[in-house]
Design an enzyme around this catalytic site. Structure first.
Site, PDB file in Angstrom:
ATOM      1  N   SER A 141       0.857  -1.184   0.000  1.00  0.00           N
ATOM      2  CA  SER A 141       0.000   0.000   0.000  1.00  0.00           C
ATOM      3  C   SER A 141       0.892   1.232   0.000  1.00  0.00           C
ATOM      4  CB  SER A 141      -0.888   0.013   1.249  1.00  0.00           C
ATOM      5  OG  SER A 141      -1.646   1.207   1.334  1.00  0.00           O
ATOM      6  N   TYR A 155      -2.092  -1.224  10.423  1.00  0.00           N
ATOM      7  CA  TYR A 155      -2.132  -1.486   8.981  1.00  0.00           C
ATOM      8  C   TYR A 155      -0.859  -0.978   8.311  1.00  0.00           C
ATOM      9  CZ  TYR A 155      -3.845  -1.258   4.145  1.00  0.00           C
ATOM     10  OH  TYR A 155      -3.995  -1.409   2.780  1.00  0.00           O
TER      11      TYR A 155
END
Length: 263
Positions: A141, A155
């Site tokens: 990401s 995350y």
């Protein structure tokens, strides 16, 4: 002939979102598919793709459990024969401030986003090494290694780790014919993005998605199929000299210094 014709791809977290987009794109490019997900609903997607003339096998497994992964891959290989491409897509994101986040929530991210990738890769890699040919696509990401949002510490931690794993594997197995590359998406219109929006503003989650889009130079979220096309490129011979790379697909969201200054 499609760029993935004759290749068999294992895609984790394939039921929805980016995983589903990759599955549909790979099918269009001619790949045989092994769709792995924790939900038995993955059978429905496999049946749909088979009904459209694609070769597709669904397997249910929990990527956190090495034994579950090994059993699922064994079943899939009995039907498909081998795995040429691995897409480590399965992942989760729960919002929570660093000080308030429980150890269980922290470990939930680590167990799926890091250990899950580790488990599946370790199960698939030996066969690729034996053939001296394999392509591994990691789903990282922009969050973690490049940018960060409040409430996404766990995350971000895990997605930054995937970049390190990608580079390490790429170096370690380059001479074994294995290419390993990471995709770093920005916001994509997926159930995960919608969940983040609901967690951010339970009363009006759509407004969160609208604000996300406003902060992106291209003024929209990505479609999962667009990420699928990038994954197909990295899994194909078109990217034959790429390994250890981070491939950002974010509509330019990591480019501006600020959204409040400029013309």
């Amino acid at each position: 002939m499609g760029k993935l014709t004759g290749k068999t791809a294992l895609i984790t977290g394939a039921l929805q979102g980016i995983g589903e987009g990759i599955a549909r794109t790979f099918a269009r490019h001619g790949a045989n598919l092994i769709l792995l997900d924790i939900s038995p609903e993955i059978e429905k997607l496999a049946d749909e793709l088979c009904g459209r003339g694609h070769r597709c096998t669904a397997v249910v497994a929990d990527v956190r459990d090495p034994a579950s992964v090994a059993a699922a891959i064994k079943r899939a290989k009995e039907k498909e024969g081998r795995i040429d491409i691995l897409v480590n897509n399965a992942g989760v994101c729960r919002l929570g401030s660093f000080l308030d986040m429980s150890d269980d929530d922290r470990d939930f991210h680590i167990d799926i986003n890091i250990k899950g990738v580790w488990n599946v890769t370790k199960a698939v890699l030996p066969e690729m090494i034996a053939r001296k040919d394999g392509r591994i696509v990691m789903m990282s990401s922009v969050t973690g290694d490049m940018v960060a949002d409040p409430g996404e510490t766990a995350y971000a931690l895990t997605k930054a780790a995937i970049v390190g794993l990608t580079k390490s594997l790429a170096v370690e197995y380059a001479q074994s014919g294995i290419r390993v590359n990471a995709i770093c998406p920005g916001y994509v219109r997926t159930p995960m993005a919608e969940s983040i929006a609901r967690q951010s503003n339970p009363e009006d989650p759509e407004s969160v998605l609208t604000e996300m889009a406003k902060a992106i130079p291209m003024r929209r979220l990505a479609d999962p199929l667009e990420v699928g096309e990038l994954a197909a490129f990295l899994a194909s011979d078109e990217s034959s000299y790429l390994t250890g790379t981070q491939n950002v697909i974010d509509g330019g969201s990591t480019l501006p210094e600020t959204v409040s200054v400029g013309i």
